[in-house]
Scaffold this motif. Structure first.
Motif, PDB file in Angstrom:
ATOM      1  N   UNK A 164       7.411   4.139  -8.661  1.00 61.41           N
ATOM      2  CA  UNK A 164       6.763   5.728  -8.524  1.00 61.41           C
ATOM      3  C   UNK A 164       6.363   5.933  -9.701  1.00 61.41           C
ATOM      4  N   UNK A 165       5.268   6.831 -10.347  1.00 60.81           N
ATOM      5  CA  UNK A 165       3.982   6.557  -9.636  1.00 60.81           C
ATOM      6  C   UNK A 165       3.586   4.878 -10.002  1.00 60.81           C
ATOM      7  N   UNK A 166       2.767   4.776  -8.752  1.00 64.96           N
ATOM      8  CA  UNK A 166       2.428   2.797  -8.908  1.00 64.96           C
ATOM      9  C   UNK A 166       1.054   3.119  -9.780  1.00 64.96           C
ATOM     10  N   UNK A 167       1.239   1.905  -9.948  1.00 64.96           N
ATOM     11  CA  UNK A 167       0.002   1.502 -11.083  1.00 64.96           C
ATOM     12  C   UNK A 167      -1.332   1.187 -10.274  1.00 64.96           C
ATOM     13  N   UNK A 168      -2.558   1.376 -10.807  1.00 68.29           N
ATOM     14  CA  UNK A 168      -2.928   0.687  -9.829  1.00 68.29           C
ATOM     15  C   UNK A 168      -3.579  -1.298 -10.141  1.00 68.29           C
ATOM     16  N   UNK A 169      -2.616  -1.641  -9.297  1.00 65.69           N
ATOM     17  CA  UNK A 169      -2.623  -3.310  -9.912  1.00 65.69           C
ATOM     18  C   UNK A 169      -4.144  -3.976  -8.185  1.00 65.69           C
ATOM     19  N   UNK A 201       1.071  -3.203   0.400  1.00 63.67           N
ATOM     20  CA  UNK A 201       1.030  -2.389  -0.652  1.00 63.67           C
ATOM     21  C   UNK A 201      -0.368  -1.684  -0.804  1.00 63.67           C
ATOM     22  N   UNK A 202       0.372   0.119  -0.718  1.00 66.57           N
ATOM     23  CA  UNK A 202      -1.717   0.800  -0.892  1.00 66.57           C
ATOM     24  C   UNK A 202      -1.695   0.346  -2.713  1.00 66.57           C
ATOM     25  N   UNK A 268     -13.310 -10.160   0.749  1.00 65.30           N
ATOM     26  CA  UNK A 268     -12.060  -8.924   0.615  1.00 65.30           C
ATOM     27  C   UNK A 268     -11.083  -8.373   0.748  1.00 65.30           C
ATOM     28  N   UNK A 269      -9.844  -7.705   0.289  1.00 68.40           N
ATOM     29  CA  UNK A 269      -9.004  -7.620   0.619  1.00 68.40           C
ATOM     30  C   UNK A 269      -8.517  -7.403   1.776  1.00 68.40           C
TER      31      UNK A 269
END
Length: 283
Positions: A164-169, A201-202, A268-269
């Protein structure tokens, strides 16, 4: 007289020795407390496999896990004190082969990471057994010590997904990769379970590219787009153990546009996770 400096091999060996010694300390403290690996893992919220890997020096423990172990096992600060040395080894990524260390340093600072994979599960999403199976089938063959060091390094990189902070993956993985039983049926099943967990995961979006797509923007092969903190986006391409870090703006821009097309063509995810659940049910 010129002073001798440690080589990469010396650094690799030193890190491996550190993790093995730390693992033996954890094992001795656990046994003193009369706990099995499963019992210790349950009390700490980790799997038996994770505790076993740490004790064998194959997995790098996070500082918070070392602190929790120290308190639970009444280690008197011994494990907590080792956290700084472990973090230094992880940050320098000295367990990676020399050609990969530049990329690993950039990855550790990433605020965004996007990757298209067409042959194997991406390294940051791999289970320990899956990673070990991949390193074990390398040609020319790697010796056992090198395999364990590479597995340790790969698992250490995975903290990127939970920090945290989480990267965008984001990831796009070919459907055929999910069917390939690297390491055997049980390893594949655990790998699919891990994909489900990480895909929920978000900060992580996982997409599957169906095999039946008649149009596909990714036929040029796999690649990764990476944005280190405070820097411009770069790209990384690796094939047949040949790797290239791409910093030319126009090349990176073209790969980014191609990745957008790949994502649009993939499931889609949500549908991707449903497919993985179905594959798990069929195993």
């Amino acid at each position: 007289m010129r002073l001798a400096h440690p080589t990469d091999e010396d650094a690799d060996q030193g890190a491996a020795d550190l993790f093995r010694v730390l693992g033996r300390q954890v094992k001795a403290l656990r046994e003193r407390a009369g706990l099995t690996q499963r019992e210790l893992g349950r009390r700490l919220g980790y799997s038996e496999e994770t505790i076993a890997s740490i004790e064998q020096g194959r997995r790098v423990p996070q500082p918070e896990l070392l602190a929790a172990m120290d308190e639970l096992l009444d280690a008197g600060g011994v494990l907590t004190a080792a956290a700084d040395a472990v973090e230094r080894a992880k940050k320098t990524r000295i367990l990676h082969p020399a050609w990969f260390r530049g990329y690993a340093r950039l990855e550790a600072e990433a605020v965004e990471l996007h990757s298209y994979c067409n042959h194997v599960i991406p390294g940051l999403l791999q289970t320990e057994d899956y990673a070990r199976a991949l390193f074990g089938m390398r040609t020319p063959l790697l010796d056992e010590q090198t395999i364990e060091m590479r597995v340790t390094a790969r698992l250490a990189r995975q903290e990127l997904l939970t920090r945290w902070p989480a990267p965008i993956v984001t990831y796009v993985v070919e459907e055929s990769v999910l069917h390939r039983p690297i390491g055997g049926r049980d390893v594949r099943q655990r790998q699919l379970e891990q994909l489900l967990s990480l895909g929920r995961l978000r900060s992580v979006e996982l997409q599957v590219m169906p095999t039946d797509r008649s149009e596909h923007a990714g036929m040029g092969g796999p690649f990764t787009l990476l944005t280190p903190k405070g820097q411009l986006q770069v790209a990384h391409v690796e094939v047949q153990h040949v790797n290239r870090l791409i910093i030319e703006h126009e090349e990176v821009r073209m790969l980014a546009a191609r990745y957008g097309s790949i994502r649009a063509q993939a499931l889609t995810p949500g549908d991707s996770l449903s497919l993985i659940e179905k594959l798990l049910g069929d195993t």
